[in-house]
Design an enzyme around this catalytic site. Sequence first.
Site, PDB file in Angstrom:
ATOM      1  CE  LYS A  91      73.769 -22.532 -47.151  1.00 26.22           C
ATOM      2  NZ  LYS A  91      73.111 -22.991 -48.395  1.00 26.22           N
ATOM      3  CG  HIS A 124      75.202 -18.718 -46.603  1.00 27.86           C
ATOM      4  ND1 HIS A 124      76.422 -19.266 -46.272  1.00 27.86           N
ATOM      5  CD2 HIS A 124      75.067 -18.874 -47.947  1.00 27.86           C
ATOM      6  CE1 HIS A 124      76.998 -19.751 -47.369  1.00 27.86           C
ATOM      7  NE2 HIS A 124      76.193 -19.523 -48.395  1.00 27.86           N
TER       8      HIS A 124
END
Length: 245
Positions: A136, A132
């Site tokens: 995040k 990601h």
Amino acid sequence: MRVGVLGAKGKVGATMVSAVESAADLTLSAEVDAGDPLSTLTETNTEAVIDFTHPDVVMGNLEFLIFNGIHAVVGTTGFTAERVEQVQSWLAKKPSTAVLIAPNFAIGAVLSMHFAKQAAPFFDSAEIIELHHPQKADAPSGTATRTAKLIAEAREGLAPNPDATSTSLPGARGADVDGIPVHAVRLAGLVAHQEVLFGTQGETLTIRHDSLDRTSFVPGVLLAVRRVRERPGLTIGIEPLLNLQ
């Protein structure tokens, strides 16, 4: 249906604002972001809310929504078993209110979890790599955690992953989620990606999903918004809406 968006100025939230505005059968009733009062939702007669905020605030948001009878579609992550139990406790006092919490709304990601569950009993080893963007907040991702739990359930009664590692640096073998190693990558340029790796004698299987843009979440979110009130109480994941059981 009158729909509000919590986290409206965030990257995903802004995408959801545009999606609701473009939907002929939905009306964008409120855009709420950090610092804005939640009472905006009741003042605008909002019927359902899309929440893409932050794990630190999502529980307060849900408490407000449930006790005001506003249905919620939640993409914010960080839901532990304790948090889920708390949401169920609130909903028990408002039995006509519906909350749907999904670790991932991308249809491809949901299908990849389903495929992983189907494949799990046929392989000796399973590991997950989730990748990601560096903003995040949680690791491993909610999608990876749910995938690992689904794999573990499907492998119940089978031998654990073979692994002869006796010495390693802390974290080198990833996080252990119900016996499934999960490795988290945070890298600039990524959005949301996951690989599920299976192995057995003489072969491997890789199931990979890539969200290249946040618009990949839109079809799943709008499906959930349109159908959330059909399912009073708590629903985890959009699998039931896709007839994936």
